[in-house]
Design an enzyme around this catalytic site. Sequence first.
Site, PDB file in Angstrom:
ATOM      1  N   SER A  42       0.796  -1.226   0.000  1.00  0.00           N
ATOM      2  CA  SER A  42       0.000   0.000   0.000  1.00  0.00           C
ATOM      3  C   SER A  42       0.832   1.281   0.000  1.00  0.00           C
ATOM      4  O   SER A  42       0.308   2.345  -0.302  1.00  0.00           O
ATOM      5  CB  SER A  42      -0.961   0.014   1.186  1.00  0.00           C
ATOM      6  OG  SER A  42      -0.253   0.168   2.396  1.00  0.00           O
ATOM      7  N   LYS A  83       0.794   4.775   6.676  1.00  0.00           N
ATOM      8  CA  LYS A  83       0.067   5.525   5.648  1.00  0.00           C
ATOM      9  C   LYS A  83       0.558   6.973   5.649  1.00  0.00           C
ATOM     10  O   LYS A  83       1.310   7.394   6.509  1.00  0.00           O
ATOM     11  CB  LYS A  83      -1.450   5.517   5.906  1.00  0.00           C
ATOM     12  CG  LYS A  83      -2.077   4.149   5.991  1.00  0.00           C
ATOM     13  CD  LYS A  83      -2.081   3.421   4.681  1.00  0.00           C
ATOM     14  CE  LYS A  83      -2.731   2.058   4.855  1.00  0.00           C
ATOM     15  NZ  LYS A  83      -2.261   1.066   3.963  1.00  0.00           N
TER      16      LYS A  83
END
Length: 178
Positions: A42, A83
């Site tokens: 990700s 993230k």
Amino acid sequence: MNEDTAWLRRIVHWVVDLVVAVALAWFLVYGFCGQVRILGNSMQPLLDAEDVVLVNRLAYDLGSPQRFDVVVFEREDQQKNVKRVIGLPGETVQIKGGMVFIDGELLPVEDGLEQVSLAGMADTPIRLGEDEYFLLGDNRDSSEDSRFANIGNVKRGQIQGKVWFRILPLLKLDLIHS
């Protein structure tokens, strides 16, 4: 003092210096930092699966997460994720036409970050609370992030620190610039 004793003394001093340096580095890393293994893709192209990064836990004791910081946060299931901060407390985030808007203004796209093909919950405006952040993975098409109900808005208390250094694999050893 003879030549053999002097040589032995130099070796002992060198070994002691090395042990002290390693002990100090270990204390600094494990006292003020943490290490996290990246799971999944990700955060590509910045970070790959199985990379190991150091996390500065003090960074947000002295300040707050800023837009585009790469952070580690703890999910509800106690799993750690990495993230990028996109939305800050009090802002409204929406994804329209593959583009991210903050308070109705188009967010400038950073180099190498593609558009968002799936808006998830952010297809309608999401208002962040006073201690909430909106996080996205850099690989937006393969990221479980704030767009989805199982992550949602991330509270300040869930953010554990700022990613600052990749230590593994050794061939990719480098600073992580947010």
